[in-house]
Design an enzyme around this catalytic site. Structure first.
Site, short mmCIF file in Angstrom:
data_model
loop_
_atom_site.label_atom_id
_atom_site.label_comp_id
_atom_site.label_asym_id
_atom_site.label_seq_id
_atom_site.Cartn_x
_atom_site.Cartn_y
_atom_site.Cartn_z
N PHE A 1 0.86 -1.20 0.00
CA PHE A 1 0.00 0.00 0.00
C PHE A 1 0.89 1.24 0.00
O PHE A 1 1.74 1.40 0.88
CB PHE A 1 -0.92 0.04 1.23
N ASP B 1 9.15 2.84 1.67
CA ASP B 1 7.97 3.58 2.13
C ASP B 1 7.82 3.35 3.63
O ASP B 1 7.35 2.31 4.08
CB ASP B 1 6.74 3.07 1.36
N LYS C 1 2.50 10.39 8.42
CA LYS C 1 1.80 9.86 9.60
C LYS C 1 2.38 10.35 10.94
O LYS C 1 2.11 11.47 11.33
CB LYS C 1 1.78 8.33 9.54
N THR D 1 2.86 24.60 -5.27
CA THR D 1 2.70 25.85 -4.52
C THR D 1 3.33 25.76 -3.14
O THR D 1 4.16 26.58 -2.77
CB THR D 1 1.21 26.21 -4.37
#
Lengths: 491, 491
Positions: free
Chosen positions: B208, B315, B346, B371
């Protein structure tokens, strides 16, 4: 002569405007004009700090290193003590001026502290106050016809969640009442149809909708944004290239818009039904060069999307929250039917998309989902911004400031037809832009402006864009016009 | 018997642990145990508030509506006054406990107020203090071998910016010293090669990595995450399905990991050089069911990526920031060469990716750009979290708490071999999970736990995962074990 006419306009407006200066109310000590402390910008401290920053962070786009603790109202300070009138505002993102006292109150509130230190996974463990925070802020600001919102973290994220909603919506129509098939479940895990959609999002040439992989596939502003990044094979339609001044090019522009509408419809018709899940369009293509189109063009887009059952997403990430003289720029169009989704970010700090059709919530939970699903701390900022905008009538005031500025800007530019052209944004608040004969002239002008203490941004290949705060007033416009006049002469 | 052994272990640990209770230091009034105010959870106030929220926001994944102002330490409060021991922690995102006093100080600081009300476009107008904020926090926490960071807004965003860096890196190698060609510039605007990369990111089955369009194309956890959303035709490799207990399945597991490494390499070899721009892998596949693999497997992955000049992205969005008993879970592997990029979000609130090769900064500015380019307010939170983690030795303490908890949890589960199996996460801090015989039993157990005042999350199809804070201590583990024992009996 010009300065006189400006003074006269100023006098006229100061007697007719609905209320006093909000800038002065918020910022009694706002500088009266730019303050230049170093010979050039960036100055030596700014350069040294930027060199240090470059050791750990990509700093090659830095204009100057800013001292926000010393920035106030419409004036941004740099590390060297220069104070510039800021008409770029963090790429169109500072609505109420720097160090706004009401935002400071919100930032120091218990509500904010709680939101920061106990950040929730909003879709699983929402806080007792989240509904009210949304209700009093982001949702109170919803465009006409919209009553629901999905919150996100950036403009790109807002657009991509809107795309996902569109794909799931169209797939649900095609699927009807049946459940996901075994083939769909299995093929989705392989990144293949039929489980993964082979649908597309249609965008417009020169549009900008973000830089994540889905949003970047709809971005068509500049090659440098897209080079070397994989993209979905999604289509683009031409966007009208209007001629200015508008009053002298009525027929040519109508024909140009019709040409684009025809091409737009013919692209949609080239796909099977429900395959073009949605189209996305900006009220003004900002990054792409501040390209405008008429209300009639956008009504035409709306009519075609309704005819072909394609969803219409209006990307108000840059145009939203007042700068156009309406809270949402697409309110200028007076559409007969509201768009299906409206995305926002930048001036609201909070990001997401508005919608009204409940079927844009997918049929099951956890489909439109992620850990944060927004950020209460940004929703609190957005609430404060919205309430201050309403309290001080900042949308109407911005419309008035634009009306004050525009004709004078026209007069300044008219003196230099060999250098500048295509002024646009009349009756569109302070969301104003114009072109230069080439990129070199544009870049030199922006440097000249900064050297005079006015920070203006570019867009597209040859344009300058004005993106001041909503507390940018006539007196600030005067400072800008003076600096522009001098800078144009120096070109 | 079990309770006694638990008590003994507790006594043993309380005499040997390196320092006093950090939870008690932070939260002198932390509840001693769950407090149940209503017969069921969600209670009536929570349900009423959730119904109201549903009028404006997708609330169908809500567990209960939380009162964060009354949440403290390891205990989350709901709207009805229930106080639950929280071992889910906003999907693994609360590092220092609710309402942590040091985070509160940071939230109330002038630095924070400035970051919130004057949010910069970081890559254009960085603040004078951003380098120091990074230096003292996010970068001080960098994994071994990493010295640069790109900041982002979420785990998905972090992964996608890492993907973009990888694609630009590989394209630059292929392109060599020549500039972009006219064909590349033109085709990029059409979403086509050669301007747009036809490269891929390789991920693992059950991995994931987020839900934006690029990250979702690497996510392979569940069909419901992917159905109806377009995906890139990127490949996936098998991830080892280890058998437990590990000590009884050494050879079978080695063979399984070798099978997966062989398949992984053969997929890479099936593409032309530089086409697999990067692979992305979690130290533990968390959403996919807490699937572990050995350090040898990850070293094998690293060796293959180096051999084929494919970048390796680790990850650490869910595994990072201490819960595994190392600050970064991939430190458990002792890789001979650091991974190329490590992503985080997280528990750090701030998000982004670490890297060490300066060529992962593209050759021009404005290519890796947007931005915000991060958020100073989150970087300040991350700095505070990092400093508190170091000050109180929370990584080491979490390792010790895990070592206290794991064998007792094993003993509890061993009594119910007909219901639960495959305990995993030994010597991996509190990052622990186990399976149930089916999803129904898992879901019922989680409900039983909540009814006893302990909030635990599920993952994968049939697993429960523990994701407590870093101030989850032996006394909290005791509460959990007691509730689990009772809940398992009630199954």
């Amino acid at each position: 002569m010009l300065r006189l006419s400006r003074l006269l306009s100023k006098r006229w407006l100061s007697s007719s405007k609905p209320a006093g200066s909000t800038a002065a109310h918020y910022f009694p000590h706002e500088p009266k004009g730019p303050h230049l402390a170093t010979d050039s910008i960036p100055g030596p401290k700014s350069q040294a700090l930027n060199d240090e920053l470059g050791q750990v962070f990509d700093n090659r786009a830095t204009y100057f290193v800013s001292d926000y603790t010393n920035s106030v109202g419409n004036y941004i300070s740099d590390a060297d003590g220069n104070q510039l009138l800021d008409m770029y505002c963090q790429i169109s993102s500072i609505p109420l001026g720097y160090s706004n006292p009401e935002l400071l109150k919100a930032a120091r509130s218990d509500e904010m502290a709680n939101a920061l230190i106990n950040r929730p996974a909003l879709a699983c463990f929402p806080s007792t106050d989240y509904k009210q925070i949304l209700q009093d802020g982001i949702l109170a600001a919803a465009p006409p016809g919209h009553n629901k919102v999905w919150t996100a973290l950036s403009g790109s994220d807002a657009n991509e969640t809107a795309f996902k909603a569109a794909f799931m919506y169209q797939a649900a129509i095609k699927r009807g009442s049946r459940d996901f098939s075994a083939e769909e479940m299995a093929s989705a895990m392989e990144n293949k149809a039929p489980g993964c959609s082979d649908g597309v999002i249609l965008s417009f040439d020169k549009g900008f909708h973000g830089r994540l992989f889905g949003s970047l596939s709809t971005t068509r502003s500049k090659a440098i944004h897209k080079l070397d990044i994989p993209a979905f094979p999604w289509p683009k339609a031409p966007f009208p290239a209007l001629k200015y001044p508008l009053s002298e090019n009525v027929q040519a522009n109508q024909a140009e818009e019709q040409r684009c509408l025809d091409a737009f419809e013919s692209i949609i018709e080239s796909y099977p039904p429900h395959t073009v899940a949605a189209i996305i369009v900006e009220p003004v293509q900002a990054e792409g060069g501040d390209n405008h189109a008429s209300a009639a063009f956008f009504q035409g887009i709306r009519d075609i999307t309704l005819k072909h059952k394609v969803l219409m997403i209006v990307d108000e990430v840059q145009t939203g929250v007042g700068a156009s003289g309406k809270f949402w720029a697409h309110e200028h169009w007076n559409l007969t039917t509201p768009p299906d989704m409206v995305t926002f970010s930048k001036k609201f700090q909070a990001a997401g998309f508005y919608f009204h059709d409940k079927n844009l919530q997918p049929n099951q939970p956890y489909r439109q989902f992620n850990t944060w699903c927004g950020d209460p701390s940004k929703a609190i900022i957005a609430k404060t911004i919205y309430q201050e905008v309403v309290k001080h009538g900042l949308v109407e005031k911005t419309a008035a400031t634009g009306a004050y500025l525009y004709p004078q800007l026209q007069a300044v530019l008219d003196k230099h037809p060999d250098k500048v052209l295509n002024l646009r944004g009349e009756n569109f608040g302070t969301f104003i832009a114009w072109d230069f004969v080439d990129a070199g002239a544009r870049n030199k002008l922006l440097a000249e402006m900064r050297a005079r203490g006015v920070n203006v941004g570019g867009c597209g290949d040859v344009s300058a864009r004005l993106r001041p705060t909503l507390v940018f007033e006539n007196s600030h416009a005067d400072v800008f016009l003076g600096a522009l006049e001098d800078s144009l002469k120096a070109l």
